[in-house]
Design a protein around this motif. Structure first.
Motif, PDB file in Angstrom:
ATOM      1  N   GLY A 146       0.796  -1.220   0.000  1.00 45.14           N
ATOM      2  CA  GLY A 146       0.000   0.000   0.000  1.00 45.14           C
ATOM      3  C   GLY A 146       0.829   1.270   0.000  1.00 45.14           C
ATOM      4  O   GLY A 146       0.452   2.262   0.617  1.00 45.14           O
ATOM      5  N   VAL A 147       1.974   1.242  -0.702  1.00 42.91           N
ATOM      6  CA  VAL A 147       2.843   2.419  -0.756  1.00 42.91           C
ATOM      7  C   VAL A 147       2.440   3.302  -1.926  1.00 42.91           C
ATOM      8  O   VAL A 147       2.294   2.834  -3.055  1.00 42.91           O
ATOM      9  CB  VAL A 147       4.327   2.016  -0.860  1.00 42.91           C
ATOM     10  N   THR A 148       2.257   4.588  -1.627  1.00 40.87           N
ATOM     11  CA  THR A 148       1.910   5.579  -2.637  1.00 40.87           C
ATOM     12  C   THR A 148       2.810   6.795  -2.462  1.00 40.87           C
ATOM     13  O   THR A 148       3.508   6.919  -1.455  1.00 40.87           O
ATOM     14  CB  THR A 148       0.437   6.016  -2.517  1.00 40.87           C
ATOM     15  N   ALA A 149       2.752   7.683  -3.440  1.00 47.76           N
ATOM     16  CA  ALA A 149       3.552   8.906  -3.376  1.00 47.76           C
ATOM     17  C   ALA A 149       2.697  10.092  -3.788  1.00 47.76           C
ATOM     18  O   ALA A 149       1.776   9.955  -4.602  1.00 47.76           O
ATOM     19  CB  ALA A 149       4.755   8.792  -4.291  1.00 47.76           C
ATOM     20  N   ARG A 150       3.039  11.248  -3.213  1.00 47.40           N
ATOM     21  CA  ARG A 150       2.383  12.501  -3.590  1.00 47.40           C
ATOM     22  C   ARG A 150       3.467  13.511  -3.918  1.00 47.40           C
ATOM     23  O   ARG A 150       4.435  13.660  -3.176  1.00 47.40           O
ATOM     24  CB  ARG A 150       1.533  13.039  -2.436  1.00 47.40           C
ATOM     25  N   ALA A 151       3.292  14.201  -5.023  1.00 48.62           N
ATOM     26  CA  ALA A 151       4.259  15.214  -5.436  1.00 48.62           C
ATOM     27  C   ALA A 151       4.249  16.380  -4.453  1.00 48.62           C
ATOM     28  O   ALA A 151       3.195  16.773  -3.944  1.00 48.62           O
ATOM     29  CB  ALA A 151       3.925  15.714  -6.844  1.00 48.62           C
ATOM     30  N   MET A 152       5.451  16.909  -4.191  1.00 45.39           N
ATOM     31  CA  MET A 152       5.588  18.033  -3.283  1.00 45.39           C
ATOM     32  C   MET A 152       6.806  18.854  -3.710  1.00 45.39           C
ATOM     33  O   MET A 152       7.940  18.430  -3.505  1.00 45.39           O
ATOM     34  CB  MET A 152       5.776  17.551  -1.840  1.00 45.39           C
ATOM     35  N   MET A 153       6.603  19.977  -4.360  1.00 49.00           N
ATOM     36  CA  MET A 153       7.664  20.898  -4.765  1.00 49.00           C
ATOM     37  C   MET A 153       8.840  20.196  -5.464  1.00 49.00           C
ATOM     38  O   MET A 153       9.992  20.377  -5.113  1.00 49.00           O
ATOM     39  CB  MET A 153       8.165  21.674  -3.542  1.00 49.00           C
ATOM     40  N   GLY A 154       8.552  19.376  -6.445  1.00 40.25           N
ATOM     41  CA  GLY A 154       9.587  18.695  -7.212  1.00 40.25           C
ATOM     42  C   GLY A 154      10.099  17.424  -6.572  1.00 40.25           C
ATOM     43  O   GLY A 154      10.930  16.724  -7.142  1.00 40.25           O
ATOM     44  N   GLY A 164       8.096   8.827   4.842  1.00 41.65           N
ATOM     45  CA  GLY A 164       9.345   9.336   4.282  1.00 41.65           C
ATOM     46  C   GLY A 164       9.104  10.045   2.973  1.00 41.65           C
ATOM     47  O   GLY A 164       8.005  10.527   2.705  1.00 41.65           O
ATOM     48  N   GLY A 165      10.156  10.102   2.167  1.00 38.71           N
ATOM     49  CA  GLY A 165      10.028  10.779   0.891  1.00 38.71           C
ATOM     50  C   GLY A 165      11.216  10.544  -0.011  1.00 38.71           C
ATOM     51  O   GLY A 165      12.203   9.909   0.372  1.00 38.71           O
ATOM     52  N   LEU A 166      11.081  11.045  -1.217  1.00 35.30           N
ATOM     53  CA  LEU A 166      12.161  11.005  -2.203  1.00 35.30           C
ATOM     54  C   LEU A 166      12.692  12.419  -2.335  1.00 35.30           C
ATOM     55  O   LEU A 166      11.935  13.337  -2.669  1.00 35.30           O
ATOM     56  CB  LEU A 166      11.644  10.493  -3.541  1.00 35.30           C
ATOM     57  N   TYR A 167      13.957  12.594  -2.028  1.00 35.18           N
ATOM     58  CA  TYR A 167      14.597  13.908  -2.052  1.00 35.18           C
ATOM     59  C   TYR A 167      15.897  13.812  -2.830  1.00 35.18           C
ATOM     60  O   TYR A 167      16.773  13.016  -2.467  1.00 35.18           O
ATOM     61  CB  TYR A 167      14.889  14.395  -0.626  1.00 35.18           C
ATOM     62  N   ASP A 168      16.021  14.578  -3.898  1.00 33.80           N
ATOM     63  CA  ASP A 168      17.239  14.587  -4.725  1.00 33.80           C
ATOM     64  C   ASP A 168      17.661  13.178  -5.133  1.00 33.80           C
ATOM     65  O   ASP A 168      18.834  12.824  -5.063  1.00 33.80           O
ATOM     66  CB  ASP A 168      18.393  15.279  -3.981  1.00 33.80           C
ATOM     67  N   GLY A 169      16.687  12.367  -5.522  1.00 36.09           N
ATOM     68  CA  GLY A 169      16.995  11.011  -5.980  1.00 36.09           C
ATOM     69  C   GLY A 169      17.415  10.067  -4.874  1.00 36.09           C
ATOM     70  O   GLY A 169      18.075   9.063  -5.130  1.00 36.09           O
ATOM     71  N   ARG A 170      17.014  10.365  -3.643  1.00 30.67           N
ATOM     72  CA  ARG A 170      17.331   9.506  -2.499  1.00 30.67           C
ATOM     73  C   ARG A 170      16.043   9.123  -1.789  1.00 30.67           C
ATOM     74  O   ARG A 170      15.108   9.914  -1.709  1.00 30.67           O
ATOM     75  CB  ARG A 170      18.226  10.237  -1.480  1.00 30.67           C
ATOM     76  N   VAL A 171      16.017   7.907  -1.237  1.00 32.72           N
ATOM     77  CA  VAL A 171      14.901   7.474  -0.404  1.00 32.72           C
ATOM     78  C   VAL A 171      15.278   7.785   1.038  1.00 32.72           C
ATOM     79  O   VAL A 171      16.266   7.268   1.555  1.00 32.72           O
ATOM     80  CB  VAL A 171      14.623   5.961  -0.556  1.00 32.72           C
ATOM     81  N   LEU A 172      14.496   8.652   1.675  1.00 31.12           N
ATOM     82  CA  LEU A 172      14.737   9.026   3.064  1.00 31.12           C
ATOM     83  C   LEU A 172      13.479   8.737   3.873  1.00 31.12           C
ATOM     84  O   LEU A 172      12.370   8.975   3.401  1.00 31.12           O
ATOM     85  CB  LEU A 172      15.090  10.509   3.177  1.00 31.12           C
ATOM     86  N   VAL A 173      13.681   8.200   5.084  1.00 32.65           N
ATOM     87  CA  VAL A 173      12.547   7.903   5.963  1.00 32.65           C
ATOM     88  C   VAL A 173      12.733   8.627   7.288  1.00 32.65           C
ATOM     89  O   VAL A 173      13.859   8.915   7.714  1.00 32.65           O
ATOM     90  CB  VAL A 173      12.365   6.388   6.205  1.00 32.65           C
ATOM     91  N   LYS A 174      11.617   8.910   7.931  1.00 35.16           N
ATOM     92  CA  LYS A 174      11.654   9.569   9.227  1.00 35.16           C
ATOM     93  C   LYS A 174      12.375   8.670  10.234  1.00 35.16           C
ATOM     94  O   LYS A 174      12.301   7.454  10.154  1.00 35.16           O
ATOM     95  CB  LYS A 174      10.238   9.870   9.705  1.00 35.16           C
ATOM     96  N   ILE A 175      13.066   9.286  11.174  1.00 34.30           N
ATOM     97  CA  ILE A 175      13.766   8.547  12.214  1.00 34.30           C
ATOM     98  C   ILE A 175      12.773   8.220  13.318  1.00 34.30           C
ATOM     99  O   ILE A 175      12.100   9.111  13.845  1.00 34.30           O
ATOM    100  CB  ILE A 175      14.952   9.365  12.761  1.00 34.30           C
ATOM    101  N   THR A 176      12.675   6.931  13.647  1.00 32.33           N
ATOM    102  CA  THR A 176      11.797   6.488  14.733  1.00 32.33           C
ATOM    103  C   THR A 176      12.591   5.566  15.655  1.00 32.33           C
ATOM    104  O   THR A 176      13.690   5.125  15.326  1.00 32.33           O
ATOM    105  CB  THR A 176      10.561   5.733  14.206  1.00 32.33           C
ATOM    106  N   GLU A 177      11.994   5.277  16.786  1.00 33.34           N
ATOM    107  CA  GLU A 177      12.656   4.416  17.761  1.00 33.34           C
ATOM    108  C   GLU A 177      12.954   3.027  17.194  1.00 33.34           C
ATOM    109  O   GLU A 177      14.027   2.487  17.397  1.00 33.34           O
ATOM    110  CB  GLU A 177      11.749   4.292  18.994  1.00 33.34           C
ATOM    111  N   ASN A 178      12.017   2.473  16.465  1.00 33.42           N
ATOM    112  CA  ASN A 178      12.166   1.088  16.013  1.00 33.42           C
ATOM    113  C   ASN A 178      12.935   0.914  14.712  1.00 33.42           C
ATOM    114  O   ASN A 178      13.407  -0.181  14.429  1.00 33.42           O
ATOM    115  CB  ASN A 178      10.795   0.427  15.908  1.00 33.42           C
ATOM    116  N   ASN A 179      13.067   1.972  13.884  1.00 38.23           N
ATOM    117  CA  ASN A 179      13.824   1.759  12.649  1.00 38.23           C
ATOM    118  C   ASN A 179      15.321   2.008  12.833  1.00 38.23           C
ATOM    119  O   ASN A 179      16.097   1.791  11.918  1.00 38.23           O
ATOM    120  CB  ASN A 179      13.238   2.542  11.465  1.00 38.23           C
TER     121      ASN A 179
END
Length: 103
Positions: free
Chosen positions: A20-28, A40-55
């Motif tokens: 169930g992974v989807t994406a929404r455009a946000m300022m490029g 998380g998100g895609l930024y400058d051709g990188r996959v970045l995820v929020k930092i959480t306790e369990n990841n």
């Protein structure tokens, strides 16, 4: 440098439809959601995820998505299994945080 649609498609195709992974455009760039939860998100051709306790268990390097932003974990887009598991763990944590804020 904005993230290309080709990279977006590559990342989205890495996930199983049941994820169930989807994406929404946000300022490029693109925000990534799993079952409706921002993880998380895609930024400058990188996959970045929020930092959480369990990841933190995945020992990923941190990166700054854009000037003034909080650090996020960098996920290797070529490691599909890792990306899927990180998305699962992170979205569960983020849903829990969102639920606590509502209460």
């Amino acid at each position: 440098m904005a993230t290309s649609k080709e990279f977006l498609n590559f990342v989205l195709e890495s996930f199983d439809p049941s994820d169930g992974v989807t994406a929404r455009a946000m300022m490029g760039e693109y925000c990534l959601y799993r079952q409706g939860v921002l993880f998380g998100g895609l930024y400058d051709g990188r996959v970045l995820v929020k930092i959480t306790e369990n990841n933190a268990q995945f020992c990923m390097p941190t990166a700054i998505p854009y000037n003034g932003a909080k650090p996020m974990y960098f996920v290797d887009a070529d490691d599909r299994e890792l990306m899927r598991e990180v998305a699962r763990v992170t979205s569960v944590d983020m849903a829990r945080v969102k639920s606590k804020k509502k209460n």
